[in-house]
Every structure is written in structure tokens, then in C-alpha cells.
Design a protein around this motif. Sequence first.
Motif, PDB file in Angstrom:
ATOM      1  N   VAL A   1      12.775 -28.738 -37.693  1.00  0.00           N
ATOM      2  CA  VAL A   1      11.464 -27.967 -37.623  1.00  0.00           C
ATOM      3  C   VAL A   1      11.598 -27.389 -39.066  1.00  0.00           C
ATOM      4  N   VAL A   2      10.626 -27.232 -40.022  1.00  0.00           N
ATOM      5  CA  VAL A   2      10.771 -26.817 -41.413  1.00  0.00           C
ATOM      6  C   VAL A   2       9.315 -25.957 -41.646  1.00  0.00           C
TER       7      VAL A   2
ATOM      8  N   VAL B   1      19.117 -22.079 -26.420  1.00  0.00           N
ATOM      9  CA  VAL B   1      18.530 -21.071 -27.380  1.00  0.00           C
ATOM     10  C   VAL B   1      18.335 -21.681 -28.618  1.00  0.00           C
ATOM     11  N   ALA B   2      17.025 -21.457 -29.278  1.00  0.00           N
ATOM     12  CA  ALA B   2      16.874 -22.056 -30.622  1.00  0.00           C
ATOM     13  C   ALA B   2      17.279 -21.403 -31.556  1.00  0.00           C
TER      14      ALA B   2
ATOM     15  N   HIS C   1      25.722 -21.570 -30.258  1.00  0.00           N
ATOM     16  CA  HIS C   1      25.163 -22.837 -29.585  1.00  0.00           C
ATOM     17  C   HIS C   1      25.916 -23.286 -28.549  1.00  0.00           C
ATOM     18  N   ALA C   2      27.236 -23.073 -28.698  1.00  0.00           N
ATOM     19  CA  ALA C   2      28.471 -23.736 -27.810  1.00  0.00           C
ATOM     20  C   ALA C   2      28.058 -23.077 -26.295  1.00  0.00           C
TER      21      ALA C   2
ATOM     22  N   GLY D   1      23.541 -27.432 -34.403  1.00  0.00           N
ATOM     23  CA  GLY D   1      22.463 -27.090 -33.459  1.00  0.00           C
ATOM     24  C   GLY D   1      21.177 -26.412 -33.772  1.00  0.00           C
ATOM     25  N   VAL D   2      21.121 -26.268 -35.117  1.00  0.00           N
ATOM     26  CA  VAL D   2      19.918 -25.535 -35.917  1.00  0.00           C
ATOM     27  C   VAL D   2      18.664 -26.378 -35.509  1.00  0.00           C
ATOM     28  N   SER D   3      17.690 -26.104 -35.005  1.00  0.00           N
ATOM     29  CA  SER D   3      16.367 -26.532 -34.943  1.00  0.00           C
ATOM     30  C   SER D   3      15.140 -26.213 -35.642  1.00  0.00           C
TER      31      SER D   3
END
Length: 430
Positions: A198-199, A120-121, A114-115, A142-144
Amino acid sequence: MKARPAMLTSDCQPDAKTAAHPCFSADAKHTNSRLHVPVAPKCNIQCNYCNRSYDCVAESRPGVTSTVLEPWQAERYAEELIASDPSMTVVGIAGPGDALANAAASLETLTLIHANHPTVALCVATNGLALPQHADALADAGVSHVTVTVNAVDPDIGKWLYAWVRDGKNVLRGRAAAELLWERQREGIAKLVARGVVVKINTIVVPEINSGHTGEIAAACKALGATIHNCMALVPVAGAEFADLPEPSAEEMATARAAAAVHLPQMEHCARCRADAVGRIGAPMGPSQFTVLERHASTAKPGRTLVAVASQEGMFVNRHLGEADELLLYAEAEGGGFLQVGIRQAPEPGNGAARWHDLADLLEDCRALLVSGIGPSPQEILRASGLRVFETEGLVEDLVPKAFAGGEIRRMKKPFKCGDGCGGNAKGCA
């Protein structure tokens, strides 16, 4: 005319990262690539339909990978593939075990990626047992998107699906295991949704066990804030408890999806990807892709030039780490081959995890450690330090060159039995 059940399309997901996520958007699967980095070998649940494999290139299913990466290797691997494929919009962790049963490695990997690639998702797949504990950390990393496998919301159904559930040092079976799992899943999903993650829900549909339960699963998960549901047909796997059960028929799957679609949009394009999948959904991995992955897996951390061995007499790898009072050190010779360059005294037994942190410091110049047995605590601590640990047996002259060459060394097949000098409790090294 009866209305068609809701199926997944990108227009039901307003978030840009979701619309570009090939596992969450039916449209994106045709245009966007994804990458699974296999950094999570351990699992805290034994599902009756699962049999994990860590060195397989032939099968294409969850729980399978050709190798396992360390977080720093995964970051470099992702860097190379993202740079070479502009359509790669997602990097995820989907095993080969459970991402959160390997929380330290998973979170480090996600943070590193993520850094460098904030657009990027980041995606994680989990059984949800450890989700309440790590939900905030996932969001902070940063997990989406998170996929939670929920196979039952009724413990009297769930008890047939799991051999055991390990919660810390406690192992539960039967109804108690299924009850705890759903409790943790319920709490974890709610926490993720509260953080804006989002799950998606995955459900393995097993005939005559939970095939008539998908509507209840979807309703319960929708109430928690999940937005997408993926009903996946059981695939009988050799070596698993359900190896001899039949796959659900197309009609059974249609019925299961229709019941769930009353509550949640259904994903119908799942390809049941490997833990090291790369590229477009449904496209098989080719030899060149495995080669790139293996190259990164065999790369030693900078500054690590030695191999340490637990041996009784110097000829064989034949000592359990917990019983080793010294470790032999080997270096690559200039003209080829290897030579012994020293012996290091291992930290004294006792002191719990501190012993293994001391050993990690002691072996900071080693790229690999070869032992005949090792407990889960030292393995996790040493692995987190950047040391590759191989549990194996055989001749030093055969195994040390393999450790220098990188790649995997097969784990010995026979179970390790602690020796007379072991003061442990059969639950791992202390």
C-alpha cells in the motif's frame, strides 16, 4: 450542492493492516499506537525545507530524533515496546534521513522485527530516489505500507525544492535532479503496487512553488496505484534554505487538498512525527519514553567490551580513520575508569571496501571507535558490523568514558580537512 472531497476513513481501505495503521486510517489514530525506529541517519537528497537533527528532544517534526539505533538495538527496542503496548500495530522507519539511503540497516531492522512479529504492520517512509532498487527487498522483508514524498511531478517545479540529489557518486542539481527523482519515484511506486504494498503519497506544500501543483501530483500517483495522499504544510525550519518562507495559510492548504482530493483520498490527521515517535499520533513523547530509547541506544552488542581510538600521540582523538596506521584499545578498569590494553595495526590503505571489512573483523570485540574524521564507505561498513563510530575531537580521557557509557557523542562542528598524507579524492576514504 458541491460534493465534499474524498477524505481518508478506514472503510476505503479493506486491508486489515491498513485499517489498523494510524497513519493510513483516520479511525485507527484514536486506538492504535505506532513506533518509529531511528536507524536511518543518512540522506541522498537535500530538500530546501529540511534540516535534520540527531540529538534533539525539543522539536516535533520529521528529520528529528534524540538518537540513532543500530538494527539489533532497534529490534530489542521494538520488542520491549510491542510487549508493553498491545495497541501497537505498526513499526516504521522514517529517518531521520532516508530509509533507503540506509538500505542495509533499514532492511536488516525490518527483517528482524518481522521475524518476531509477523502480524505487526511494517512501514517505511522514503523520498523514493532509491526505491526501484529496493522495492522488491522491502516487500520480501514484510513491509506492507510505504510512504513516498512526492513534491512535484513537473521538474520545472521540482527544481526549486531540492538543493541537490545524490545518485551514487553523482550529484545532480536543478531541473536534472528533479527529473531524475520523479523518474525513480514513478518506477518505484509502480513496483511496490505490483508487489501488493500500500502506497501513501506525502507532499510538502510550499506557497508559490508547488501549492497549485497538488492536483497534478495526486493524479499522476493515482495512475501508478497509490491510494492515499497527505498534503503537509511547509514548516519553516531554522538552518534550512526555506527558513524564511511563510507557512501556507489554512485557506491555501484547503485549496491544495481539495485539488488533490479529486484524485486521491486525503489524510488530514498527520502530526508530522519525529523519526523516533512512539505511541498515539499527536501524543507528545515524555521523558520516560526518551529514557527507554536512550537505554537501548547505549547497549553494547554482546561480546564487545573495548573502545578503539585513532590518535597521534595517545592524548587526543585527532586522526582521520583513513590516515590511522594503528588504533589504541581501551578497556574499563575494575575499580572504575579505563586503561589502555593494547594497540592494533590498521589494515593497509587500498583494496577499497575490503580494507574496511578487514577492519570490522579486527575490531569485532570493540563497542565503539573514536576518530576525528571518516568517509561514508567505512562508516557504513563498520556500522553494519555492529560497531558504533563517533566522529569527534577532544581528550581521550574525556571521550573514552562517554563511549563506554553509551549514548551519543557530539560530532565536531568544524569540517574535516584531509592531511597531506591523504591519497584520497575528497569523495570518501578508499
